[in-house]
Write a protein that holds these residues in place. Structure first.
Motif, PDB file in Angstrom:
ATOM      1  N   VAL A  26       3.984   0.657 -11.074  1.00  0.00           N
ATOM      2  CA  VAL A  26       2.807   1.495 -10.787  1.00  0.00           C
ATOM      3  C   VAL A  26       2.273   1.225  -9.375  1.00  0.00           C
ATOM      4  O   VAL A  26       1.666   2.083  -8.760  1.00  0.00           O
ATOM      5  N   TYR A  27       2.535   0.037  -8.870  1.00  0.00           N
ATOM      6  CA  TYR A  27       1.972  -0.383  -7.592  1.00  0.00           C
ATOM      7  C   TYR A  27       2.816   0.107  -6.427  1.00  0.00           C
ATOM      8  O   TYR A  27       4.040   0.030  -6.447  1.00  0.00           O
ATOM      9  N   ASP A  28       2.125   0.592  -5.406  1.00  0.00           N
ATOM     10  CA  ASP A  28       2.800   1.208  -4.261  1.00  0.00           C
ATOM     11  C   ASP A  28       3.017   0.233  -3.111  1.00  0.00           C
ATOM     12  O   ASP A  28       3.930   0.429  -2.302  1.00  0.00           O
ATOM     13  N   TYR A  29       2.160  -0.745  -3.003  1.00  0.00           N
ATOM     14  CA  TYR A  29       2.216  -1.669  -1.870  1.00  0.00           C
ATOM     15  C   TYR A  29       2.204  -3.107  -2.382  1.00  0.00           C
ATOM     16  O   TYR A  29       1.485  -3.431  -3.335  1.00  0.00           O
ATOM     17  N   TRP A  30       2.975  -3.941  -1.702  1.00  0.00           N
ATOM     18  CA  TRP A  30       3.126  -5.336  -2.118  1.00  0.00           C
ATOM     19  C   TRP A  30       2.981  -6.272  -0.929  1.00  0.00           C
ATOM     20  O   TRP A  30       3.453  -5.957   0.171  1.00  0.00           O
ATOM     21  N   GLY A  31       2.374  -7.427  -1.174  1.00  0.00           N
ATOM     22  CA  GLY A  31       2.358  -8.490  -0.186  1.00  0.00           C
ATOM     23  C   GLY A  31       3.656  -9.265  -0.233  1.00  0.00           C
ATOM     24  O   GLY A  31       4.511  -9.034  -1.097  1.00  0.00           O
ATOM     25  N   GLN A  32       3.789 -10.227   0.657  1.00  0.00           N
ATOM     26  CA  GLN A  32       5.047 -10.945   0.790  1.00  0.00           C
ATOM     27  C   GLN A  32       5.196 -12.081  -0.213  1.00  0.00           C
ATOM     28  O   GLN A  32       6.287 -12.618  -0.349  1.00  0.00           O
ATOM     29  N   TYR A  50       3.546 -15.879  -6.175  1.00  0.00           N
ATOM     30  CA  TYR A  50       2.490 -14.942  -6.555  1.00  0.00           C
ATOM     31  C   TYR A  50       2.415 -13.818  -5.527  1.00  0.00           C
ATOM     32  O   TYR A  50       2.381 -14.067  -4.323  1.00  0.00           O
ATOM     33  N   TYR A  51       2.352 -12.587  -6.040  1.00  0.00           N
ATOM     34  CA  TYR A  51       2.310 -11.400  -5.203  1.00  0.00           C
ATOM     35  C   TYR A  51       1.036 -10.602  -5.478  1.00  0.00           C
ATOM     36  O   TYR A  51       0.652 -10.434  -6.635  1.00  0.00           O
ATOM     37  N   CYS A  52       0.434 -10.104  -4.424  1.00  0.00           N
ATOM     38  CA  CYS A  52      -0.638  -9.139  -4.622  1.00  0.00           C
ATOM     39  C   CYS A  52      -0.070  -7.746  -4.410  1.00  0.00           C
ATOM     40  O   CYS A  52       0.933  -7.571  -3.702  1.00  0.00           O
ATOM     41  N   ALA A  53      -0.700  -6.774  -5.038  1.00  0.00           N
ATOM     42  CA  ALA A  53      -0.198  -5.403  -4.982  1.00  0.00           C
ATOM     43  C   ALA A  53      -1.358  -4.431  -5.071  1.00  0.00           C
ATOM     44  O   ALA A  53      -2.428  -4.770  -5.588  1.00  0.00           O
ATOM     45  N   ALA A  54      -1.113  -3.222  -4.586  1.00  0.00           N
ATOM     46  CA  ALA A  54      -2.156  -2.198  -4.549  1.00  0.00           C
ATOM     47  C   ALA A  54      -1.632  -0.878  -5.091  1.00  0.00           C
ATOM     48  O   ALA A  54      -0.490  -0.494  -4.834  1.00  0.00           O
ATOM     49  N   THR A  55      -2.493  -0.192  -5.817  1.00  0.00           N
ATOM     50  CA  THR A  55      -2.166   1.129  -6.339  1.00  0.00           C
ATOM     51  C   THR A  55      -3.425   1.983  -6.362  1.00  0.00           C
ATOM     52  O   THR A  55      -4.534   1.451  -6.495  1.00  0.00           O
ATOM     53  N   ARG A  56      -3.245   3.293  -6.284  1.00  0.00           N
ATOM     54  CA  ARG A  56      -4.401   4.194  -6.404  1.00  0.00           C
ATOM     55  C   ARG A  56      -4.666   4.549  -7.862  1.00  0.00           C
ATOM     56  O   ARG A  56      -5.674   5.165  -8.180  1.00  0.00           O
ATOM     57  N   ARG A  57      -3.744   4.169  -8.746  1.00  0.00           N
ATOM     58  CA  ARG A  57      -3.900   4.498 -10.154  1.00  0.00           C
ATOM     59  C   ARG A  57      -4.586   3.362 -10.898  1.00  0.00           C
ATOM     60  O   ARG A  57      -4.468   2.196 -10.536  1.00  0.00           O
ATOM     61  N   SER A  58      -5.268   3.685 -11.974  1.00  0.00           N
ATOM     62  CA  SER A  58      -5.974   2.675 -12.765  1.00  0.00           C
ATOM     63  C   SER A  58      -5.341   2.429 -14.118  1.00  0.00           C
ATOM     64  O   SER A  58      -5.669   1.441 -14.775  1.00  0.00           O
ATOM     65  N   SER A  59      -4.448   3.275 -14.504  1.00  0.00           N
ATOM     66  CA  SER A  59      -3.777   3.079 -15.792  1.00  0.00           C
ATOM     67  C   SER A  59      -2.475   2.322 -15.575  1.00  0.00           C
ATOM     68  O   SER A  59      -1.949   2.272 -14.470  1.00  0.00           O
ATOM     69  N   TRP A  60      -1.970   1.734 -16.656  1.00  0.00           N
ATOM     70  CA  TRP A  60      -0.714   0.981 -16.601  1.00  0.00           C
ATOM     71  C   TRP A  60      -0.768  -0.093 -15.515  1.00  0.00           C
ATOM     72  O   TRP A  60       0.232  -0.369 -14.853  1.00  0.00           O
ATOM     73  N   TYR A  61      -1.898  -0.718 -15.349  1.00  0.00           N
ATOM     74  CA  TYR A  61      -2.126  -1.691 -14.282  1.00  0.00           C
ATOM     75  C   TYR A  61      -1.259  -2.933 -14.442  1.00  0.00           C
ATOM     76  O   TYR A  61      -1.127  -3.715 -13.520  1.00  0.00           O
ATOM     77  N   ASP A  62      -0.703  -3.154 -15.637  1.00  0.00           N
ATOM     78  CA  ASP A  62       0.128  -4.330 -15.860  1.00  0.00           C
ATOM     79  C   ASP A  62       1.616  -4.046 -15.640  1.00  0.00           C
ATOM     80  O   ASP A  62       2.454  -4.917 -15.900  1.00  0.00           O
TER      81      ASP A  62
END
Length: 123
Positions: free
Chosen positions: A109-115, A93-105
């Motif tokens: 779209v995500y810029d940053y990822w955990g390990q 399981y990975y967490c991720a972060a994005t500044r955008r709210s669309s296409w969240y799935d």
């Protein structure tokens, strides 16, 4: 932003786990957060996402009603509470972060990822 996922482990079917994802930096509340997972031999898939304030949440059909995503902006942390776990939930399981709210799935779209943190559900 840097992300650190934790909380994975081995659990029997029907059990529960709570994943955490701690973020660095002062702008955590400006990021839309998501959880994805990748099972062996399969593509990474969307699990859940949450809006900036935590007021909006989205789930994959496969986890709806069993998983709950939440966030605590004061602690720079997003959570994934997983109940009624099934063997098919086994994945990293990975967490991720994005500044955008669309296409969240969509993972791109995500810029940053955990390990990633491994969740194994035994039958």
């Amino acid at each position: 932003v840097q992300l650190q996922a934790s909380g994975g482990g081995l659990v029997q079917a029907g059990g529960s786990l709570r994943l955490s994802c701690a973020a660095s930096g002062r702008t955590f509340s400006s990021y839309f957060m998501g959880w994805f997972r990748q099972a062996p031999g399969k593509e990474r898939e969307f699990v859940a996402a949450i809006g900036w304030s935590g007021g909006t949440t989205y789930y994959a059909d496969s986890v709806k009603g069993r998983f709950t995503i939440s966030r605590d902006n004061a602690k720079n942390t997003v959570y994934l509470q997983m109940n009624s776990l099934k063997p098919e939930d086994t994945a990293v399981y990975y967490c991720a972060a994005t500044r955008r709210s669309s296409w969240y799935d969509i993972s791109s779209v995500y810029d940053y990822w955990g390990q990633g943190t491994l969740v194994t559900v035994s039958s």
